[in-house]
Design an enzyme around this catalytic site. Structure first.
Site, PDB file in Angstrom:
ATOM      1  N   ASP A 132       0.833  -1.197   0.000  1.00  0.00           N
ATOM      2  CA  ASP A 132       0.000   0.000   0.000  1.00  0.00           C
ATOM      3  C   ASP A 132       0.872   1.253   0.000  1.00  0.00           C
ATOM      4  OD1 ASP A 132      -2.476  -1.167  -0.070  1.00  0.00           O
ATOM      5  OD2 ASP A 132      -2.733  -1.211   2.093  1.00  0.00           O
ATOM      6  N   GLN A 161      -0.835   6.899  -6.511  1.00  0.00           N
ATOM      7  CA  GLN A 161      -1.903   7.829  -6.136  1.00  0.00           C
ATOM      8  C   GLN A 161      -1.953   8.994  -7.120  1.00  0.00           C
ATOM      9  OE1 GLN A 161      -1.915   7.707  -1.367  1.00  0.00           O
ATOM     10  NE2 GLN A 161       0.092   8.197  -2.205  1.00  0.00           N
ATOM     11  N   ARG A 182      -2.211  -0.927  -8.342  1.00  0.00           N
ATOM     12  CA  ARG A 182      -3.522  -0.420  -7.938  1.00  0.00           C
ATOM     13  C   ARG A 182      -3.474   1.097  -8.074  1.00  0.00           C
ATOM     14  NH1 ARG A 182      -4.249  -1.213  -1.978  1.00  0.00           N
ATOM     15  NH2 ARG A 182      -4.636  -3.399  -2.506  1.00  0.00           N
ATOM     16  N   LYS A 185      -6.965   7.533  -6.042  1.00  0.00           N
ATOM     17  CA  LYS A 185      -6.850   8.995  -5.996  1.00  0.00           C
ATOM     18  C   LYS A 185      -5.889   9.442  -4.902  1.00  0.00           C
ATOM     19  CE  LYS A 185     -11.425   9.816  -7.952  1.00  0.00           C
ATOM     20  NZ  LYS A 185     -12.735  10.489  -7.809  1.00  0.00           N
ATOM     21  N   ALA A 187      -5.469   9.559  -0.237  1.00  0.00           N
ATOM     22  CA  ALA A 187      -6.318   9.910   0.902  1.00  0.00           C
ATOM     23  C   ALA A 187      -5.568  10.530   2.073  1.00  0.00           C
ATOM     24  CB  ALA A 187      -7.049   8.662   1.388  1.00  0.00           C
ATOM     25  N   ARG A 286     -10.093   8.405   6.705  1.00  0.00           N
ATOM     26  CA  ARG A 286      -9.432   8.739   5.441  1.00  0.00           C
ATOM     27  C   ARG A 286     -10.296   8.364   4.250  1.00  0.00           C
ATOM     28  NH1 ARG A 286      -4.828   7.104   8.246  1.00  0.00           N
ATOM     29  NH2 ARG A 286      -4.832   5.039   7.289  1.00  0.00           N
ATOM     30  N   ARG A 287     -11.081   7.298   4.374  1.00  0.00           N
ATOM     31  CA  ARG A 287     -11.982   6.936   3.278  1.00  0.00           C
ATOM     32  C   ARG A 287     -13.067   7.997   3.102  1.00  0.00           C
ATOM     33  NH1 ARG A 287      -8.438   3.978   3.673  1.00  0.00           N
ATOM     34  NH2 ARG A 287      -7.653   5.592   2.309  1.00  0.00           N
TER      35      ARG A 287
END
Length: 304
Positions: A132, A161, A182, A185, A187, A286-287
């Site tokens: 991640d 990102q 992946r 955007k 966060a 954060r989501r």
């Protein structure tokens, strides 16, 4: 207004008092609707149900910014145990992890040692691991780790990102590694010196990155709840005859469940990001900061 909303939820994500409150009373406020449980064993029935519905999964043991070697090694051990349980239960699941949870802020040697142990176990069971992405200050170090490990571990992916100015160049530098990426955007709260300040620019850059990575022939996970991004991807792959086994859509557990099913019915691969653990509060805030519409999705998920 959107910028104010984002900053508000990012502020809440770092509030230690609310974090302690959330850990104590989370289940009463719907945490179980967005998190798979406090342990991986508790998440197994959910993964089995999602697989039964036709959905792929990636699991993430919540927690980051570890500052002790012992805890970083414990986190690595948890990742290894989750890999073993995925294999023994024949689950269709990958594993996502954060470098700061494995010792990135402690020493390079420690995080590399932990990653080698995790990847050795994952390769034994043919399970993909995704690194991640965290805040911009750790982006370069994270990508350096990915590049160093990818050559010996083809089952390794990472995240780019679109709100960062550097991401287009990062995509070019990763292309020779045949990357599994992946695309999101982003966060975290970032300075205008490193990140696009306006949503439309972030959205436009995400579309650009999706197109570039797909046309480069690299496997692409489009991680977005945004109808416009999903529709753009569907039109793009149709125009360029990109087969469905070269990309997938990824969405958060508990959000946009109808869209997930609609995409499945249309023949697309859909993967659900299923976090587990006690440290769910910062993740959830954060989501919400990522996209204001997530607030409505979350509320519906909690009360439906």
């Amino acid at each position: 207004m959107e910028a104010i909303s984002k900053n508000f939820f990012l502020y809440l994500s770092n509030n230690k008092m609310l974090d302690r409150f959330a850990k104590r009373f989370g289940s009463r406020f719907g945490a179980d609707k967005i998190v798979g449980g406090e342990t991986f064993s508790q998440a197994i029935p959910l993964i089995q149900q999602l697989n039964h519905e036709g959905l792929e999964v990636t699991v993430d043991h919540l927690g980051e910014f570890v500052d002790s070697e012992a805890e970083a090694r414990d986190r690595a051990g948890e990742c290894i145990r989750s890999i073993q349980q995925i294999a023994s239960n024949q689950l269709k699941s990958e594993v996502s992890l954060k470098m700061t949870s494995l010792g990135l802020d402690i020493s390079h040697e420690l995080v590399m040692e932990n990653m080698e142990l995790i990847l050795k176990e994952a390769q034994k069971h043919n399970i993909t691991i995704t690194i991640d992405m965290e805040d911009s200050s750790r982006c370069g170090a994270t990508l350096d780790i990915y590049k160093a490990l990818k050559k010996d571990h083809p089952n390794l992916g990472t995240v780019i990102q679109s709100y960062l100015y550097r991401s287009d160049e990062d995509l070019d530098e990763l292309d020779p590694y045949d990357p599994y990426l992946r695309l999101v955007k982003g966060a975290y709260k970032e300075s205008g010196k490193v990140a696009f300040p306006e949503k439309n620019l972030v959205d436009d850059n995400l579309k650009h990155l999706i197109k570039k990575n797909l046309l480069n022939g690299n496997y692409t996970a489009i991680a977005s709840h945004d109808d416009a991004i999903v529709d753009y991807t569907k039109q793009l792959v149709k125009e360029h005859d990109i087969p469905t086994d070269r990309f997938e859509f990824q969405m958060l557990y508990g959000m946009r469940t109808q869209m997930q099913q609609d995409l499945l019915n249309e023949g697309y691969t859909v993967r659900v990001y299923l976090p587990y653990g006690e440290d769910w509060y910062g993740y959830f805030m954060r989501r919400l900061a990522e996209r204001p519409a997530n607030i409505a999705f979350a509320v519906r998920g909690i009360f439906n």
